[in-house]
Motif scaffolding. Structure first.
Motif, PDB file in Angstrom:
ATOM      1  N   ALA A  11       0.876  -1.357   0.127  1.00  0.00           N
ATOM      2  CA  ALA A  11      -0.039   0.167   0.112  1.00  0.00           C
ATOM      3  C   ALA A  11       0.930   1.319   0.052  1.00  0.00           C
ATOM      4  O   ALA A  11       0.356   2.581  -0.347  1.00  0.00           O
ATOM      5  CB  ALA A  11      -0.915   0.086   1.130  1.00  0.00           C
ATOM      6  N   ASP A  14       2.328   0.775  -4.301  1.00  0.00           N
ATOM      7  CA  ASP A  14       1.509   0.523  -5.130  1.00  0.00           C
ATOM      8  C   ASP A  14       0.179   1.179  -4.869  1.00  0.00           C
ATOM      9  O   ASP A  14      -0.726   0.739  -4.065  1.00  0.00           O
ATOM     10  CB  ASP A  14       1.409  -1.055  -5.323  1.00  0.00           C
ATOM     11  CG  ASP A  14       2.358  -1.789  -5.819  1.00  0.00           C
ATOM     12  OD1 ASP A  14       3.395  -1.059  -6.414  1.00  0.00           O
ATOM     13  OD2 ASP A  14       2.427  -2.896  -5.256  1.00  0.00           O
ATOM     14  N   TRP A  15       0.210   2.287  -5.271  1.00  0.00           N
ATOM     15  CA  TRP A  15      -1.025   3.305  -4.979  1.00  0.00           C
ATOM     16  C   TRP A  15      -2.329   2.661  -5.498  1.00  0.00           C
ATOM     17  O   TRP A  15      -2.720   3.257  -6.647  1.00  0.00           O
ATOM     18  CB  TRP A  15      -0.530   4.804  -5.317  1.00  0.00           C
ATOM     19  CG  TRP A  15       0.317   5.261  -4.344  1.00  0.00           C
ATOM     20  CD1 TRP A  15       1.094   4.446  -3.219  1.00  0.00           C
ATOM     21  CD2 TRP A  15       1.153   6.712  -4.323  1.00  0.00           C
ATOM     22  NE1 TRP A  15       1.983   5.115  -2.687  1.00  0.00           N
ATOM     23  CE2 TRP A  15       2.051   6.548  -3.145  1.00  0.00           C
ATOM     24  CE3 TRP A  15       0.897   7.627  -4.903  1.00  0.00           C
ATOM     25  CZ2 TRP A  15       2.772   7.371  -3.083  1.00  0.00           C
ATOM     26  CZ3 TRP A  15       1.860   8.641  -4.607  1.00  0.00           C
ATOM     27  CH2 TRP A  15       2.710   8.753  -3.730  1.00  0.00           C
ATOM     28  N   THR A  16      -2.950   2.062  -4.889  1.00  0.00           N
ATOM     29  CA  THR A  16      -4.705   1.671  -5.371  1.00  0.00           C
ATOM     30  C   THR A  16      -5.683   2.350  -4.793  1.00  0.00           C
ATOM     31  O   THR A  16      -6.870   1.794  -5.105  1.00  0.00           O
ATOM     32  CB  THR A  16      -4.562  -0.091  -5.348  1.00  0.00           C
ATOM     33  OG1 THR A  16      -4.336  -0.242  -4.026  1.00  0.00           O
ATOM     34  CG2 THR A  16      -3.514  -0.681  -5.638  1.00  0.00           C
ATOM     35  N   GLY A  17      -5.452   3.552  -4.191  1.00  0.00           N
ATOM     36  CA  GLY A  17      -6.634   4.243  -3.486  1.00  0.00           C
ATOM     37  C   GLY A  17      -7.253   4.829  -4.724  1.00  0.00           C
ATOM     38  O   GLY A  17      -7.079   4.827  -5.864  1.00  0.00           O
ATOM     39  N   GLY A  20      -5.943   7.012  -8.017  1.00  0.00           N
ATOM     40  CA  GLY A  20      -4.391   6.981  -7.950  1.00  0.00           C
ATOM     41  C   GLY A  20      -3.610   7.427  -6.920  1.00  0.00           C
ATOM     42  O   GLY A  20      -2.488   7.427  -6.564  1.00  0.00           O
ATOM     43  N   ASP A  23      -3.889   4.285  -0.736  1.00  0.00           N
ATOM     44  CA  ASP A  23      -4.770   3.919   0.043  1.00  0.00           C
ATOM     45  C   ASP A  23      -4.235   4.214   1.650  1.00  0.00           C
ATOM     46  O   ASP A  23      -3.542   3.401   2.309  1.00  0.00           O
ATOM     47  CB  ASP A  23      -5.208   2.342  -0.127  1.00  0.00           C
ATOM     48  CG  ASP A  23      -6.280   1.916   0.799  1.00  0.00           C
ATOM     49  OD1 ASP A  23      -6.678   2.768   1.591  1.00  0.00           O
ATOM     50  OD2 ASP A  23      -6.705   0.950   0.607  1.00  0.00           O
ATOM     51  N   ARG A  75       8.243   6.912  -3.295  1.00  0.00           N
ATOM     52  CA  ARG A  75       6.703   6.825  -2.878  1.00  0.00           C
ATOM     53  C   ARG A  75       6.492   6.767  -1.146  1.00  0.00           C
ATOM     54  O   ARG A  75       5.907   7.264  -0.564  1.00  0.00           O
ATOM     55  CB  ARG A  75       6.095   5.606  -3.610  1.00  0.00           C
ATOM     56  CG  ARG A  75       5.988   5.853  -5.080  1.00  0.00           C
ATOM     57  CD  ARG A  75       4.989   5.037  -5.759  1.00  0.00           C
ATOM     58  NE  ARG A  75       4.545   5.564  -6.925  1.00  0.00           N
ATOM     59  CZ  ARG A  75       3.399   5.184  -7.403  1.00  0.00           C
ATOM     60  NH1 ARG A  75       2.445   4.445  -6.869  1.00  0.00           N
ATOM     61  NH2 ARG A  75       2.979   5.911  -8.673  1.00  0.00           N
TER      62      ARG A  75
END
Length: 683
Positions: A11, A14-17, A20, A23, A75
């Motif tokens: 998390a 890999d920004w899947t919120g 983009g 989360d 990141r």
């Protein structure tokens, strides 16, 4: 990407919120330490791959590969440093004290790596024969200079010492900032007797009540060291003894003895910076820092500051005499003290212009000023903002907007974190979770602003001072610099420009706040919704240069002390005595103190950002005053042709070209200080 990635909570990388974003619900504070360890190792693996590449250095296999290395570290770092500034806690602060020096050591090992520098140096030597476009050529030059300025040409002993200095400076800077935050968040003056609130408008009392409730004193009013409370308290409180008590606490941040005292930290930092500069072949740390700016030399900075200082001090003396007249008229016989200036200046403004901050503030609603920021950006650059709700971020107060191009496509994201809290460092700033670039498919910018406005009671509008509204426009100008960035290389994206150019987009944007048609549309009363009366608007604009001497003395004294600390190759052992001696040599007025005294001068000592560089606000102000004058000369402050050039050469160009070249492309010439001096009311 290295297999080290398996040790990182995905998390964080890999920004899947939504939209983009990261989360923010999917990781905890305890995830940062192992994530940093893994990301640091992965970055070194990326660098090793560049060094061990079997082919001769090329832009693709060396410069581009270096620019794209360390994605996981970028990141993790962007989230962590956001938290460290905007919503910290004991866990984050403890890790910050560890991570800051560790990161410094990490980057020193990369920038001093002889094999890596050899590949960059080889490209730099061949640059005239590589057929590079202008932006790539500039990135190569900046990269090469970055290695040299980081010690790549030092012998082994010099490299070891420089890395040690950088690591110590990083740790000291982190501690300095934490000490200031602790002094600010721990101090409060609780008032329980309503008589002691005499003179305070409702908006100040409301903010103080909210601050007291946050500190578990629901039946009191709290004066805190947040500017959104301390400055209006000093402007309106009729209790002189309370003003003095609050002011002295405000001025003494970082100088209270004990574990949060910053005096020894400053002495160590100034000494280490001087040693660093000499290691790298410079006469002083100021010479080292300024070598990569528009100003170039300490002399050029002083040539700007000294004449402005003289004008400011003379104007401040006139203002002080006017304040003494008011004090005498009240039957008092004391001189103007620093805790008196704002109080009597507010009275003088009311006398001269027949309005005060309390009358103005109901017309400056945070919500409306945000709308004004967006509207000006739409009129100048065609971009639009659509708020997205229900998206988890680092704090429930944070708001999210999707930024759209004129054709409706997404340009990026903008986040705003506007209210003061104890977990947030003071001040206001812009930063990026993700910067724009076009390499390998590129990425869109995710930009945020952080403020420290007083949070209103639920259901009530947040009201700003005129200075607060200007701050909002200022930081949004920085945000636009990131959002409008249109470059290929990450190294020159957005605000990656010289320190004395970076404030141009932000300070220039402030001018549109006081454009009459903007105020007429957005300065509406919080209760009635009626526009600010023309008579009041005229008074506000007429008073724009009021208290100009005080404001410039506050700023310029800070800039001059900053330069004094860093322009001498022999650093002082007692920074507070040095500050006092420097101000005495400048004939600093007794009734005014530096805007940022040394023990809490976070711009200069909480990291390396504005060290030997606080002058840059004034340097950029010379540019911004001249740039806005260009719009006024056309008779249309939204002139479409000028706005197009402004976007192309200032807001979108980042550091892709020399800043002087960019400014001339926009304006046709470099400015003189005249427009700035006139704008400041010091002519």
């Amino acid at each position: 990407m290295s297999s080290q990635k398996t040790a990182i909570n995905p998390a964080l990388t890999d920004w899947t919120g939504p939209l983009g974003l990261p989360d923010f619900t999917a990781f905890t504070d305890d995830d940062f330490a192992p994530a940093f360890d893994a990301a640091l190792a992965a970055d070194l693996a990326d660098v090793d791959a560049i060094i061990n590449h079997h082919e001769a250095p090329t832009i693709e296999n060396t410069l581009k590969a270096l620019q794209l290395s360390g994605e996981d570290l970028d990141r993790v770092s962007s989230i962590f440093w956001l938290r460290a500034g905007a919503h910290t806690n004991d866990t984050i602060q403890a890790l910050e004290r560890v991570i800051a020096p560790k990161m410094s050591r990490h980057y020193s090992s990369i920038m001093m790596n002889p094999q890596l520098f050899a590949r960059i140096d080889s490209l730099y030597e061949q640059r005239d024969f590589l057929g590079l476009d202008a932006e790539t050529d500039r990135v190569l030059e900046k990269t090469w200079k970055g290695f040299v300025r980081s010690g790549a040409r030092l012998d082994e002993q010099g490299k070891i010492r420089l890395a040690d200095i950088n690591e110590k400076l990083a740790g000291l800077g982190a501690q300095f900032g934490q000490n200031v935050l602790k002094d600010e968040s721990d101090w409060a003056l609780f008032i329980t007797d309503e008589v002691q609130l005499q003179g305070l408008p409702d908006f100040v009392r409301t903010a103080m009540r909210g601050a007291a409730e946050e500190r578990d004193h629901p039946d009191a009013w709290a004066v805190t060291l947040s500017r959104s409370i301390i400055e209006p308290f000093l402007s309106f409180s009729e209790d002189r003894s309370l003003r003095e008590k609050a002011f002295r606490a405000w001025a003494a941040r970082g100088e209270n003895g004990g574990t949060t005292d910053n005096r020894a930290i400053v002495a160590d930092m100034v000494s280490l910076r001087a040693e660093k500069a000499k290691l790298l072949g410079y006469n002083s740390f100021a010479a080292y820092k300024l070598d990569d700016t528009m100003a170039k030399t300490p002399k050029a900075v002083m040539d700007l500051l000294e004449p402005v200082w003289d004008k400011a001090r003379n104007r401040a003396a006139e203002e002080e005499a006017d304040l003494e007249r008011l004090i005498a008229a009240e039957g008092r016989n004391h001189k103007v003290a620093p805790w008196d200036w704002r109080f009597y200046a507010e009275k003088l403004r009311n006398e001269r212009f027949a309005f005060d901050e309390a009358e103005l503030k109901p017309y400056l609603q945070l919500e409306k000023i945000i709308e004004a920021c967006f509207d000006v950006a739409t009129r100048l650059f065609g971009i639009r903002f659509e708020e997205k709700t229900g998206i988890p971020t680092w704090h429930p107060d944070v708001r999210v907007w999707e930024v759209q191009n004129p054709d409706g496509s997404r340009r990026g994201l903008f986040l705003g974190d506007y209210f003061n809290r104890q977990s947030k460092r003071s001040g206001a700033w812009m930063s990026a979770l993700q910067s724009q670039h076009k390499l390998d498919g590129g990425q869109k910018p995710i930009i945020y602003n952080v403020m420290n406005f007083a949070k209103p009671p639920k259901g009530e509008p947040a009201l700003l001072s005129l200075d607060g509204a200007r701050t909002l426009f200022h930081e949004f100008g920085h945000a636009l610099h990131g959002l409008l960035s249109d470059v290929t290389w990450p190294a020159v994206s957005g605000t990656s420009v010289s320190r004395d150019f970076v404030e141009l987009p932000s300070q220039l944007y402030e001018h549109w706040l006081t454009v009459p048609e903007v105020l007429e549309k957005y300065a509406v009363h919080c209760r009635t919704g009626e526009a600010m009366p023309k008579a009041l608007l005229d008074k506000v604009l007429a008073a724009d240069k009021f208290n100009a001497g005080f404001s410039m003395v506050e700023f310029a004294s800070s800039a001059l002390v900053d330069m004094a600390f860093h322009a001498d190759g022999t650093p002082p052992t007692d920074p507070i005595q040095f500050e006092a001696d420097t101000l005495k040599s400048l004939s600093m007025p007794d009734a005014i103190i530096m805007r940022h005294r040394t023990p809490h001068f976070t711009h200069v000592f909480s990291g390396d950002g504005y060290s030997a560089g606080y002058y840059s606000y004034l340097w950029s102000e010379v540019l911004d005053a001249d740039a806005f004058k260009a719009f006024k000369e056309t008779g249309d402050v939204f002139n479409a042709d000028l706005a197009r050039k402004l976007k192309q050469y200032i807001y979108s160009a980042g550091g892709s070209r020399d800043p002087e070249e960019l400014y001339k492309a926009f304006r046709g010439k470099m400015p003189t200080p005249d427009a700035m001096i006139e704008k400041r009311g010091l002519a």
